[in-house]
Write an enzyme that holds these catalytic residues in place. Structure first.
Site, PDB file in Angstrom:
ATOM      1  N   PHE A  99       0.812  -1.220   0.000  1.00 53.56           N
ATOM      2  CA  PHE A  99       0.000   0.000   0.000  1.00 53.56           C
ATOM      3  C   PHE A  99       0.850   1.278   0.000  1.00 53.56           C
ATOM      4  O   PHE A  99       0.317   2.382   0.108  1.00 53.56           O
ATOM      5  CB  PHE A  99      -0.956   0.003   1.195  1.00 53.56           C
ATOM      6  CG  PHE A  99      -0.267  -0.183   2.535  1.00 53.56           C
ATOM      7  CD1 PHE A  99       0.292   0.907   3.194  1.00 53.56           C
ATOM      8  CD2 PHE A  99      -0.169  -1.434   3.114  1.00 53.56           C
ATOM      9  CE1 PHE A  99       0.937   0.747   4.412  1.00 53.56           C
ATOM     10  CE2 PHE A  99       0.477  -1.608   4.339  1.00 53.56           C
ATOM     11  CZ  PHE A  99       1.030  -0.506   4.991  1.00 53.56           C
ATOM     12  N   ARG A 121      -0.156   7.524  20.972  1.00 53.88           N
ATOM     13  CA  ARG A 121      -0.605   6.343  20.217  1.00 53.88           C
ATOM     14  C   ARG A 121      -1.898   5.774  20.803  1.00 53.88           C
ATOM     15  O   ARG A 121      -2.774   5.328  20.061  1.00 53.88           O
ATOM     16  CB  ARG A 121       0.484   5.259  20.221  1.00 53.88           C
ATOM     17  CG  ARG A 121       1.728   5.615  19.434  1.00 53.88           C
ATOM     18  CD  ARG A 121       1.529   5.604  17.946  1.00 53.88           C
ATOM     19  NE  ARG A 121       1.235   4.286  17.422  1.00 53.88           N
ATOM     20  CZ  ARG A 121       1.282   3.963  16.132  1.00 53.88           C
ATOM     21  NH1 ARG A 121       1.605   4.873  15.213  1.00 53.88           N
ATOM     22  NH2 ARG A 121       0.978   2.760  15.732  1.00 53.88           N
ATOM     23  N   THR A 174      -4.114   1.093  14.254  1.00 56.16           N
ATOM     24  CA  THR A 174      -3.939   1.477  12.845  1.00 56.16           C
ATOM     25  C   THR A 174      -5.242   1.293  12.074  1.00 56.16           C
ATOM     26  O   THR A 174      -5.657   2.166  11.309  1.00 56.16           O
ATOM     27  CB  THR A 174      -2.818   0.618  12.200  1.00 56.16           C
ATOM     28  OG1 THR A 174      -1.627   0.791  12.975  1.00 56.16           O
ATOM     29  CG2 THR A 174      -2.574   1.020  10.769  1.00 56.16           C
ATOM     30  N   ARG A 211      -9.316   7.316  16.207  1.00 55.24           N
ATOM     31  CA  ARG A 211      -9.643   6.497  15.031  1.00 55.24           C
ATOM     32  C   ARG A 211     -10.938   5.706  15.201  1.00 55.24           C
ATOM     33  O   ARG A 211     -11.581   5.351  14.216  1.00 55.24           O
ATOM     34  CB  ARG A 211      -8.462   5.570  14.696  1.00 55.24           C
ATOM     35  CG  ARG A 211      -7.302   6.332  14.022  1.00 55.24           C
ATOM     36  CD  ARG A 211      -6.085   5.471  13.930  1.00 55.24           C
ATOM     37  NE  ARG A 211      -5.010   6.079  13.133  1.00 55.24           N
ATOM     38  CZ  ARG A 211      -3.774   5.616  13.117  1.00 55.24           C
ATOM     39  NH1 ARG A 211      -3.451   4.555  13.843  1.00 55.24           N
ATOM     40  NH2 ARG A 211      -2.850   6.198  12.382  1.00 55.24           N
ATOM     41  N   ASN A 231      -7.468   6.761   7.818  1.00 54.96           N
ATOM     42  CA  ASN A 231      -7.555   6.761   9.285  1.00 54.96           C
ATOM     43  C   ASN A 231      -7.177   8.094   9.935  1.00 54.96           C
ATOM     44  O   ASN A 231      -6.855   8.152  11.112  1.00 54.96           O
ATOM     45  CB  ASN A 231      -6.804   5.561   9.881  1.00 54.96           C
ATOM     46  CG  ASN A 231      -5.315   5.582   9.592  1.00 54.96           C
ATOM     47  OD1 ASN A 231      -4.811   6.554   9.037  1.00 54.96           O
ATOM     48  ND2 ASN A 231      -4.619   4.531   9.975  1.00 54.96           N
ATOM     49  N   HIS A 251      -1.746  10.646  11.808  1.00 47.99           N
ATOM     50  CA  HIS A 251      -0.470   9.946  11.985  1.00 47.99           C
ATOM     51  C   HIS A 251       0.102  10.302  13.351  1.00 47.99           C
ATOM     52  O   HIS A 251      -0.027  11.438  13.796  1.00 47.99           O
ATOM     53  CB  HIS A 251       0.534  10.380  10.901  1.00 47.99           C
ATOM     54  CG  HIS A 251       1.938   9.947  11.214  1.00 47.99           C
ATOM     55  ND1 HIS A 251       2.432   8.716  10.850  1.00 47.99           N
ATOM     56  CD2 HIS A 251       2.927  10.563  11.915  1.00 47.99           C
ATOM     57  CE1 HIS A 251       3.677   8.600  11.294  1.00 47.99           C
ATOM     58  NE2 HIS A 251       3.999   9.700  11.952  1.00 47.99           N
TER      59      HIS A 251
HETATM   60  P1  DAT Z   1       0.150   3.674  12.043  1.00 46.71           P
HETATM   61  O1  DAT Z   1      -0.349   4.867  11.264  1.00 46.71           O
HETATM   62  O2  DAT Z   1      -0.869   3.182  13.024  1.00 46.71           O
HETATM   63  O3  DAT Z   1       1.500   3.929  12.682  1.00 46.71           O
HETATM   64  P2  DAT Z   1       1.593   2.146  10.041  1.00 46.71           P
HETATM   65  O4  DAT Z   1       2.750   3.034  10.345  1.00 46.71           O
HETATM   66  O5  DAT Z   1       1.813   0.687  10.055  1.00 46.71           O
HETATM   67  O6  DAT Z   1       0.360   2.479  11.012  1.00 46.71           O
HETATM   68  O7  DAT Z   1       1.025   2.519   8.611  1.00 46.71           O
HETATM   69  C1  DAT Z   1       0.958   3.879   8.202  1.00 46.71           C
HETATM   70  C2  DAT Z   1      -0.343   4.103   7.495  1.00 46.71           C
HETATM   71  O8  DAT Z   1      -0.409   3.277   6.346  1.00 46.71           O
HETATM   72  C3  DAT Z   1      -1.566   3.733   8.314  1.00 46.71           C
HETATM   73  O9  DAT Z   1      -1.942   4.742   9.218  1.00 46.71           O
HETATM   74  C4  DAT Z   1      -2.576   3.532   7.242  1.00 46.71           C
HETATM   75  C5  DAT Z   1      -1.762   2.893   6.133  1.00 46.71           C
HETATM   76  N1  DAT Z   1      -1.857   1.433   6.210  1.00 46.71           N
HETATM   77  C6  DAT Z   1      -1.306   0.627   7.136  1.00 46.71           C
HETATM   78  N2  DAT Z   1      -1.633  -0.662   6.918  1.00 46.71           N
HETATM   79  C7  DAT Z   1      -2.424  -0.654   5.824  1.00 46.71           C
HETATM   80  C8  DAT Z   1      -3.110  -1.648   5.092  1.00 46.71           C
HETATM   81  N3  DAT Z   1      -3.018  -2.943   5.428  1.00 46.71           N
HETATM   82  N4  DAT Z   1      -3.844  -1.263   4.029  1.00 46.71           N
HETATM   83  C9  DAT Z   1      -3.936   0.031   3.665  1.00 46.71           C
HETATM   84  N5  DAT Z   1      -3.319   1.032   4.317  1.00 46.71           N
HETATM   85  C10 DAT Z   1      -2.578   0.694   5.381  1.00 46.71           C
HETATM   86 MG    MG Z   2       3.287   4.383  11.767  1.00 51.50          MG
END
Ligand code: DAT
Ligand code: MG
Length: 171
Positions: free
Chosen positions: A60, A88, A94, A105, A115, A118
């Site tokens: 993604f 957090r 997430t 969220r 979502n 950040h």
């Molecule tokens: P977070 O924002 O909770 O730290 P992350 O750093 O793993 O999560 O990912 C950054 C962003 O990427 C997240 O807020 C939304 C997007 N994302 C994460 N996992 C995803 C997925 N499986 N499909 C689509 N978007 C995703």
């Molecule tokens: Mg992250």
């Protein structure tokens, strides 16, 4: 600095477009965290690729960068005791579907790819992200009198004098 901590929080384009900027900032203010930096900007795709570099191998990644570039974001730095971890918790999981009631969220969004916010996931990534998003002179060093009532002592309390720490995007 007596354990005071900094985190990078960004309201993403979907959060801005849905008029959630005030509600989200209000939660951090009401919690008692100390606002150190704030700006409204549309980040370039190259800049966002760098911001999300840890996810470059995820399927993604390209759509994430495109979504983050689709409109303006509100970039912020907040300071306080355990602000990275607590930030957090305030964000929720997430995927909004896994988030608990009372989290940003859970309360304001539905899908993982939209979502709305950040937040840094560790003190090390906070340091890196603050260094990437903010110039040292964009971080504001001031004393908030509210801190006298939020903290019972010096432990973890924002103490910005004589200077804020230097943040580096190199981590
Ligand atoms: P977070 O924002 O909770 O730290 P992350 O750093 O793993 O999560 O990912 C950054 C962003 O990427 C997240 O807020 C939304 C997007 N994302 C994460 N996992 C995803 C997925 N499986 N499909 C689509 N978007 C995703
Ligand atoms: Mg992250």
């Amino acid at each position: 600095m007596a354990n005071s901590e900094f985190t990078f929080i960004a309201i993403t384009p979907d959060g801005v477009q849905q008029g959630l900027v005030g509600d989200i900032i209000k939660r951090f203010e009401q919690k008692g965290f100390h606002l150190v930096g704030l700006k409204f900007m549309r980040a370039s795709e190259n800049f966002l690729k760098e911001h999300h570099i840890d996810l470059k191998d995820r399927p993604f990644y390209a759509s994430l960068v495109k979504y983050m570039h689709s409109g303006p974001v509100v970039a912020m730095v907040w300071e306080g005791l355990n602000v990275v971890k607590t930030g957090r918790v305030m964000l929720g999981e997430t995927n909004p579907v896994d988030s608990k009631p009372g989290t940003i969220r859970e309360d304001f969004c539905i899908q993982v790819g939209r979502n709305i916010i950040h937040g840094s996931d560790s003190v090390e990534s906070a340091e890196k992200e603050i260094g990437l998003w903010f110039l040292p002179e964009e971080l504001v060093n001031y004393k908030s009198s509210a801190q006298d009532w939020i903290y019972e002592g010096q432990e973890g309390r924002p103490q910005n004098f004589p200077a804020l720490p230097r943040f580096s995007s190199k981590g």
